[in-house]
Design a protein around this motif. Structure first.
Motif, PDB file in Angstrom:
ATOM      1  N   GLU A  13      10.865  16.556   1.199  1.00 10.65           N
ATOM      2  CA  GLU A  13      11.625  17.964   0.934  1.00 10.65           C
ATOM      3  C   GLU A  13      10.589  18.951   0.637  1.00 10.65           C
ATOM      4  OE1 GLU A  13      15.981  16.632  -1.002  1.00 10.65           O
ATOM      5  OE2 GLU A  13      14.341  16.885  -2.174  1.00 10.65           O
ATOM      6  N   ASN A  14       9.475  18.411  -0.110  1.00 10.04           N
ATOM      7  CA  ASN A  14       8.577  19.338  -0.070  1.00 10.04           C
ATOM      8  C   ASN A  14       7.393  19.401   0.700  1.00 10.04           C
ATOM      9  OD1 ASN A  14       8.762  20.413  -3.290  1.00 10.04           O
ATOM     10  ND2 ASN A  14       9.643  18.487  -3.088  1.00 10.04           N
ATOM     11  N   GLU A  15       7.704  18.995   2.113  1.00  5.70           N
ATOM     12  CA  GLU A  15       6.854  19.055   3.248  1.00  5.70           C
ATOM     13  C   GLU A  15       5.526  18.517   2.906  1.00  5.70           C
ATOM     14  OE1 GLU A  15       6.922  23.249   4.402  1.00  5.70           O
ATOM     15  OE2 GLU A  15       9.279  22.936   4.958  1.00  5.70           O
ATOM     16  N   TYR A  16       5.252  17.435   2.146  1.00  6.33           N
ATOM     17  CA  TYR A  16       3.954  16.835   2.092  1.00  6.33           C
ATOM     18  C   TYR A  16       3.795  15.849   3.477  1.00  6.33           C
ATOM     19  CZ  TYR A  16       3.571  18.436  -2.479  1.00  6.33           C
ATOM     20  OH  TYR A  16       3.501  19.500  -3.748  1.00  6.33           O
ATOM     21  N   ALA A  17       4.867  15.256   3.678  1.00  2.00           N
ATOM     22  CA  ALA A  17       4.871  14.388   5.037  1.00  2.00           C
ATOM     23  C   ALA A  17       6.572  14.263   5.560  1.00  2.00           C
ATOM     24  CB  ALA A  17       4.670  13.135   4.394  1.00  2.00           C
ATOM     25  N   THR A  18       6.437  13.849   6.846  1.00  2.00           N
ATOM     26  CA  THR A  18       7.830  13.690   7.364  1.00  2.00           C
ATOM     27  C   THR A  18       8.424  12.343   7.127  1.00  2.00           C
ATOM     28  OG1 THR A  18       6.724  12.507   9.486  1.00  2.00           O
ATOM     29  CG2 THR A  18       6.749  14.984   9.479  1.00  2.00           C
ATOM     30  N   VAL A  19       9.674  12.471   7.495  1.00  2.00           N
ATOM     31  CA  VAL A  19      10.475  11.102   7.249  1.00  2.00           C
ATOM     32  C   VAL A  19       9.725  10.159   7.857  1.00  2.00           C
ATOM     33  CG1 VAL A  19      12.395   9.753   8.016  1.00  2.00           C
ATOM     34  CG2 VAL A  19      12.660  12.158   7.099  1.00  2.00           C
ATOM     35  N   GLU A  20       9.097  10.150   9.059  1.00  2.00           N
ATOM     36  CA  GLU A  20       8.477   9.350  10.087  1.00  2.00           C
ATOM     37  C   GLU A  20       7.159   8.827   9.562  1.00  2.00           C
ATOM     38  OE1 GLU A  20      10.680  11.666  12.900  1.00  2.00           O
ATOM     39  OE2 GLU A  20       9.650  12.184  11.091  1.00  2.00           O
ATOM     40  N   ASP A  21       6.398   9.898   8.755  1.00  2.00           N
ATOM     41  CA  ASP A  21       5.163   9.435   8.158  1.00  2.00           C
ATOM     42  C   ASP A  21       5.302   8.529   6.856  1.00  2.00           C
ATOM     43  OD1 ASP A  21       3.171  10.212   9.887  1.00  2.00           O
ATOM     44  OD2 ASP A  21       3.625  12.252   9.484  1.00  2.00           O
ATOM     45  N   VAL A  22       6.263   8.932   6.074  1.00  2.00           N
ATOM     46  CA  VAL A  22       6.614   8.025   4.810  1.00  2.00           C
ATOM     47  C   VAL A  22       6.788   6.838   5.431  1.00  2.00           C
ATOM     48  CG1 VAL A  22       8.185   7.960   3.011  1.00  2.00           C
ATOM     49  CG2 VAL A  22       7.254  10.057   3.531  1.00  2.00           C
ATOM     50  N   ASP A  23       7.971   6.619   6.263  1.00  2.00           N
ATOM     51  CA  ASP A  23       8.288   5.177   6.784  1.00  2.00           C
ATOM     52  C   ASP A  23       6.895   4.463   7.066  1.00  2.00           C
ATOM     53  OD1 ASP A  23      10.792   5.525   5.987  1.00  2.00           O
ATOM     54  OD2 ASP A  23      11.735   5.644   8.051  1.00  2.00           O
ATOM     55  N   ARG A  24       5.992   5.305   8.005  1.00  2.00           N
ATOM     56  CA  ARG A  24       4.773   4.537   8.667  1.00  2.00           C
ATOM     57  C   ARG A  24       4.134   4.005   7.596  1.00  2.00           C
ATOM     58  NH1 ARG A  24       3.431   8.335  11.431  1.00  2.00           N
ATOM     59  NH2 ARG A  24       4.795   7.664  13.221  1.00  2.00           N
ATOM     60  N   SER A  25       3.781   4.806   6.424  1.00  2.00           N
ATOM     61  CA  SER A  25       2.777   4.412   5.275  1.00  2.00           C
ATOM     62  C   SER A  25       3.486   3.172   4.673  1.00  2.00           C
ATOM     63  CB  SER A  25       2.658   5.877   4.595  1.00  2.00           C
ATOM     64  OG  SER A  25       1.555   6.562   4.910  1.00  2.00           O
ATOM     65  N   LEU A  26       4.803   3.225   4.391  1.00  2.00           N
ATOM     66  CA  LEU A  26       5.276   2.129   3.560  1.00  2.00           C
ATOM     67  C   LEU A  26       5.226   0.776   4.178  1.00  2.00           C
ATOM     68  CD1 LEU A  26       8.020   4.124   1.458  1.00  2.00           C
ATOM     69  CD2 LEU A  26       5.686   3.353   0.566  1.00  2.00           C
ATOM     70  N   ARG A  27       5.762   0.725   5.714  1.00  2.00           N
ATOM     71  CA  ARG A  27       5.688  -0.137   6.454  1.00  2.00           C
ATOM     72  C   ARG A  27       4.329  -1.040   6.451  1.00  2.00           C
ATOM     73  NH1 ARG A  27       5.812  -0.100  11.384  1.00  2.00           N
ATOM     74  NH2 ARG A  27       5.931   2.256  11.843  1.00  2.00           N
ATOM     75  N   ASN A  28       3.337  -0.053   6.594  1.00  2.00           N
ATOM     76  CA  ASN A  28       1.997  -0.793   6.856  1.00  2.00           C
ATOM     77  C   ASN A  28       1.207  -0.933   5.345  1.00  2.00           C
ATOM     78  OD1 ASN A  28       1.898  -0.863   9.650  1.00  2.00           O
ATOM     79  ND2 ASN A  28       1.972   1.482   9.635  1.00  2.00           N
ATOM     80  N   ASP A  29       1.830  -0.600   4.455  1.00  2.00           N
ATOM     81  CA  ASP A  29       1.043  -0.985   3.175  1.00  2.00           C
ATOM     82  C   ASP A  29       2.007  -1.959   2.247  1.00  2.00           C
ATOM     83  OD1 ASP A  29      -0.629  -1.130   0.998  1.00  2.00           O
ATOM     84  OD2 ASP A  29      -0.157   0.903   0.440  1.00  2.00           O
ATOM     85  N   MET A  30       3.060  -1.340   1.697  1.00  2.00           N
ATOM     86  CA  MET A  30       4.004  -2.001   0.826  1.00  2.00           C
ATOM     87  C   MET A  30       4.414  -3.107   1.807  1.00  2.00           C
ATOM     88  SD  MET A  30       5.564   0.703  -1.610  1.00  2.00           S
ATOM     89  CE  MET A  30       6.627  -0.460  -2.483  1.00  2.00           C
ATOM     90  N   GLY A  31       5.177  -2.837   2.951  1.00  2.00           N
ATOM     91  CA  GLY A  31       5.681  -3.778   3.801  1.00  2.00           C
ATOM     92  C   GLY A  31       4.852  -4.772   4.186  1.00  2.00           C
ATOM     93  N   TYR A  32       3.529  -4.718   4.227  1.00  2.00           N
ATOM     94  CA  TYR A  32       2.713  -5.748   4.429  1.00  2.00           C
ATOM     95  C   TYR A  32       2.485  -6.639   3.476  1.00  2.00           C
ATOM     96  CZ  TYR A  32      -2.328  -7.139   3.770  1.00  2.00           C
ATOM     97  OH  TYR A  32      -3.584  -7.807   3.584  1.00  2.00           O
ATOM     98  N   TRP A  33       2.315  -6.591   2.054  1.00  2.00           N
ATOM     99  CA  TRP A  33       2.224  -7.150   1.448  1.00  2.00           C
ATOM    100  C   TRP A  33       3.467  -7.746   0.455  1.00  2.00           C
ATOM    101  CZ3 TRP A  33       3.351  -5.554  -3.452  1.00  2.00           C
ATOM    102  CH2 TRP A  33       3.224  -4.189  -4.034  1.00  2.00           C
TER     103      TRP A  33
END
Length: 317
Positions: free
Chosen positions: A206-226
């Motif tokens: 909402e505050n335009e730090y990142a898009t929906v896609e980029d938030v999902d991408r980061s979480l999938r490849n970090d938290m989702g990894y471990w």
């Protein structure tokens, strides 16, 4: 240990059917109470599909068409007499759930366990007005209930530990890895942590730090990894605890503390978005792509279960 007794369920919607599938696959007979017997045929079709998926994945050794013969679907609560475990899975309505519990108490024994599938309602509230509130437990399942190993068993204000311990032993025979909440708290473990994460995710978008896609991408490849392997406390052990204190002292004051629901979420729901179920969500879908994503989610659920079993925590303590 409670073994291969007949288990009762209440409600055969999508989650209720998945729960019944889990119990049938574990070798039990099941009596399922429904509000309307017209639900019967659709429920049986869903359950048979689930059983066939489990058979194809090697999680079920019996022929699905034989397993489904072990379920009795009824609108007569008296058929639950003699059952020592009854699991309710209806809509998240306090009044509707209490009405079911009161009906159950007219036919089941005072020591029979009643489990309520809820993800948000405090168990202590549900225990109100029961004759034997000490035997009511919250049972929080994850979807799909017949695949995931997740389960939270929640004690309310009046719950007695023996009932929770008995149920955990039973659930372990279903392939579950239950967590116990010794005290009642709204949202339990996973929902409290997940919604804190969702609040921060919406804040970033909402505050335009990142898009929906980029938030999902980061979480999938970090938290989702471990996350499946370790969980947060084990992960801190594995990666060095002191750094987390340093980062938390710096970052915690800057995290979002909003008490209202995010504007973006209210807007998208107001526009009719339900997600995959109506091909309308945060991402664009056609009916076909929505169906493919749903299919991929089921395939992933089986894959992640196999991975979790490979690195079982109980085997590596």
């Amino acid at each position: 240990m409670i073994e291969k007794q007949r288990i009762g369920t209440v409600g055969l919607g999508l989650m209720g059917s998945s729960i019944a599938t889990c119990i049938l696959a574990a070798g039990h007979e099941v009596t399922s109470l429904v509000k309307n017997l017209e639900e019967r045929e659709n429920a049986l079709k869903r359950i048979l599909v689930f059983l066939k998926e489990m058979y194809a994945e090697g999680l079920l050794k019996e022929i699905p068409e034989a397993v489904i013969q072990r379920i009795t679907i009824t609108d007569d609560v008296s058929l639950l007499a003699g059952h020592e475990v009854v699991l309710e899975s209806i809509q998240e309505s306090v009044s509707d759930k209490k009405q079911i519990f009161q009906s159950l108490e007219t036919v089941i024994s005072p020591t029979a366990i009643i489990g309520s599938n809820t993800s948000a309602i405090p168990v202590s509230i549900l225990q109100g007005e029961l004759k034997y509130p000490q035997r009511l437990l919250g049972i929080h399942w994850a979807e799909p209930a017949h695949i995931t190993r997740f389960m939270e068993v929640i004690c309310g204000k009046h719950s007695e530990a023996d009932y929770a311990n008995r149920f955990i032993v039973l659930a372990e025979t279903w392939g579950k890895e239950p967590s116990l909440l010794k005290k009642d708290i709204r949202g339990f473990i996973t929902n409290r942590i997940m919604y804190a994460m969702l609040r921060e995710a919406f804040y970033l978008v909402e505050n335009e730090y990142a898009t929906v896609e980029d938030v999902d991408r980061s979480l999938r490849n970090d938290m989702g990894y471990w996350m499946t392997f370790a969980g947060p406390f084990r992960f801190m052990d594995l990666t060095g605890i002191p750094a987390y204190l340093t980062v938390m002292e710096d970052l915690a004051p800057d995290l979002n503390r909003a008490v209202q629901s995010p504007d973006l979420l209210r807007k998208i729901v107001g526009n009719g978005a339900k997600g995959i179920s109506n091909a309308n969500g945060f991402y664009p879908y056609t009916t076909e792509t929505a169906a493919r994503w749903e299919k991929k989610f089921i395939e992933f659920s089986y894959d992640i279960r196999r991975l979790a079993e490979k690195y079982s925590q109980t085997e590596t303590e």
